[in-house]
Design a protein around this motif. Structure first.
Motif, PDB file in Angstrom:
ATOM      1  N   TRP A  17       0.818  -1.200   0.000  1.00  0.00           N
ATOM      2  CA  TRP A  17       0.000   0.000   0.000  1.00  0.00           C
ATOM      3  C   TRP A  17       0.862   1.264   0.000  1.00  0.00           C
ATOM      4  O   TRP A  17       0.498   2.269  -0.617  1.00  0.00           O
ATOM      5  N   GLY A 225     -10.607   0.905   0.629  1.00  0.00           N
ATOM      6  CA  GLY A 225      -9.402   1.408   1.260  1.00  0.00           C
ATOM      7  C   GLY A 225      -8.928   2.705   0.637  1.00  0.00           C
ATOM      8  O   GLY A 225      -9.242   3.027  -0.516  1.00  0.00           O
ATOM      9  N   ASP A 228      -7.909   3.645  -3.195  1.00  0.00           N
ATOM     10  CA  ASP A 228      -8.474   2.682  -4.139  1.00  0.00           C
ATOM     11  C   ASP A 228      -8.782   3.381  -5.462  1.00  0.00           C
ATOM     12  O   ASP A 228      -9.074   4.585  -5.506  1.00  0.00           O
ATOM     13  N   CYS A 257      -8.447   4.392   5.855  1.00  0.00           N
ATOM     14  CA  CYS A 257      -7.087   3.951   6.167  1.00  0.00           C
ATOM     15  C   CYS A 257      -7.189   3.032   7.387  1.00  0.00           C
ATOM     16  O   CYS A 257      -8.189   3.038   8.118  1.00  0.00           O
ATOM     17  N   LEU A 258      -6.153   2.256   7.626  1.00  0.00           N
ATOM     18  CA  LEU A 258      -6.193   1.277   8.719  1.00  0.00           C
ATOM     19  C   LEU A 258      -6.339   1.942  10.075  1.00  0.00           C
ATOM     20  O   LEU A 258      -7.059   1.439  10.952  1.00  0.00           O
ATOM     21  N   ASN A 277      -4.736  -4.131   4.741  1.00  0.00           N
ATOM     22  CA  ASN A 277      -5.129  -3.733   3.392  1.00  0.00           C
ATOM     23  C   ASN A 277      -4.994  -4.923   2.447  1.00  0.00           C
ATOM     24  O   ASN A 277      -4.004  -5.663   2.512  1.00  0.00           O
ATOM     25  N   CYS A 279      -4.464  -5.483  -1.349  1.00  0.00           N
ATOM     26  CA  CYS A 279      -4.009  -4.675  -2.489  1.00  0.00           C
ATOM     27  C   CYS A 279      -3.906  -5.552  -3.736  1.00  0.00           C
ATOM     28  O   CYS A 279      -3.100  -6.494  -3.769  1.00  0.00           O
ATOM     29  N   VAL A 294      -7.778  -1.296  -3.625  1.00  0.00           N
ATOM     30  CA  VAL A 294      -7.442  -1.399  -2.202  1.00  0.00           C
ATOM     31  C   VAL A 294      -8.731  -1.614  -1.414  1.00  0.00           C
ATOM     32  O   VAL A 294      -9.667  -0.814  -1.512  1.00  0.00           O
ATOM     33  N   TRP A 295      -8.778  -2.692  -0.666  1.00  0.00           N
ATOM     34  CA  TRP A 295      -9.884  -2.944   0.255  1.00  0.00           C
ATOM     35  C   TRP A 295      -9.314  -3.160   1.650  1.00  0.00           C
ATOM     36  O   TRP A 295      -8.208  -3.689   1.820  1.00  0.00           O
ATOM     37  N   VAL A 296     -10.075  -2.761   2.646  1.00  0.00           N
ATOM     38  CA  VAL A 296      -9.686  -3.005   4.034  1.00  0.00           C
ATOM     39  C   VAL A 296     -10.424  -4.233   4.535  1.00  0.00           C
ATOM     40  O   VAL A 296     -11.648  -4.333   4.412  1.00  0.00           O
TER      41      VAL A 296
END
Length: 306
Positions: A17, A225, A228, A257-258, A277, A279, A294-296
């Protein structure tokens, strides 16, 4: 676009990421995505945009079943008998269907702020070949969890305050000590739902999920995320807050974001189990262009009673 296998597409770590972060933050044309924005002038207080959205996409072709979820969250397959799941923001059933197909032990309770979405979910389940028993294990209801409490039959006052979270077995299986309440749920799924909630209402919405989980229960989370590809497609005038955007149809989209995810859930009382994340790089060969998704992914647990 380059085709990829389902497992590969949703479980790969194609890039770090931080690599994407550097690309975005060093591109002057994307600088508006990184700037603070005053969102006080924007207000979204009702579910009408989502009602309209599901009316426009009544054919159900807009969504696909999220078959990867059972690989992403194997707890839904490995859980014990009579487990209960609350799917929040069920849309047209793209999360509910694979759970009903793949898990014989789960009863699914699904809600959405849009009555149109609930109609679509029921239609899609009725059309699916999942068996009569699985259909009986599905129940839906209308609720906007960002503004309203879940019904007392999901978890009554005593269950919410962990005073009567235990069960006795009868001929029909486990029942709550309160016959009008299912006694809370073992799982809550928030799959691409929280990002559609106005940011200022997210803490209240997560606390509501926390309140109906049994002690030791899991909240399973997946959402957009930060940086993305879909975020970077928004034009400057669609930015209504920091990392928050409005689509042309009035629906909202926030990109996490995380650190933000961790703070939201731990402040509500959850324990972080997993948070990362996902990715994935896709390639548009016709345009010779890389597309970064990007997904969380997160799992959060309600603490056990001491």
């Amino acid at each position: 676009m380059e085709k990829r296998g389902e497992a590969e597409e949703y479980h790969s770590k194609d890039f770090e990421w931080e690599f994407l972060k550097n690309l975005v933050e060093n591109d002057p044309s994307l600088s508006y995505h990184t700037q603070e924005v005053d969102s006080s002038s924007f207000s979204s207080s009702d579910s009408k945009p989502w009602q309209d959205f599901h009316s426009r996409h009544s054919s159900g072709k807009f969504f696909k079943e999220r078959r990867y979820l059972l690989k992403e969250f194997p707890e839904l397959v490995l859980c014990g008998e009579n487990s209960k799941l609350l799917e929040v923001g069920c849309g047209n059933g793209s999360t509910v269907l694979p759970v009903l197909r793949g898990s014989k032990n789960v009863t699914v309770y699904a809600c959405d702020c849009s009555s149109e979405a609930l109609v679509r979910t029921k239609e899609n389940i009725d059309r699916a070949t999942i068996g009569a028993t699985k259909v009986d294990n599905f129940h839906s209801f209308s609720c906007d969890f960002s503004t309203s409490a879940f019904p007392n039959w999901v978890a009554c006052h005593h269950c919410r305050h962990n005073q009567h979270c235990y069960y006795h077995s009868g001929e029909s299986g486990d029942t709550s000590l309160n016959e009008h309440c299912i006694g809370g749920v073992d799982f809550v799924t928030l799959i691409f739902t929280l990002s559609a909630v106005p940011k200022e209402r997210m803490p209240r919405a997560i606390k509501e999920c926390f309140s109906v989980l049994k002690p030791g229960g899991l909240l399973l989370f997946r959402d957009y995320g930060l940086y993305d590809m879909t975020m970077l497609r928004f034009e400057p005038e669609k930015c209504i807050g920091f990392r928050e955007y409005v689509r042309s149809d009035g629906t909202l989209s926030y990109f996490f974001c995380l650190d933000t995810v961790k703070t939201l859930f731990t402040d509500a009382g959850f324990i972080e189990v997993e948070l990362e994340n996902c990715c994935v790089k896709a390639v548009n060969r016709r345009k010779n262009k890389n597309m970064y998704r990007v997904w969380v992914h997160g799992k959060f647990q309600k603490p056990f009673l001491k």
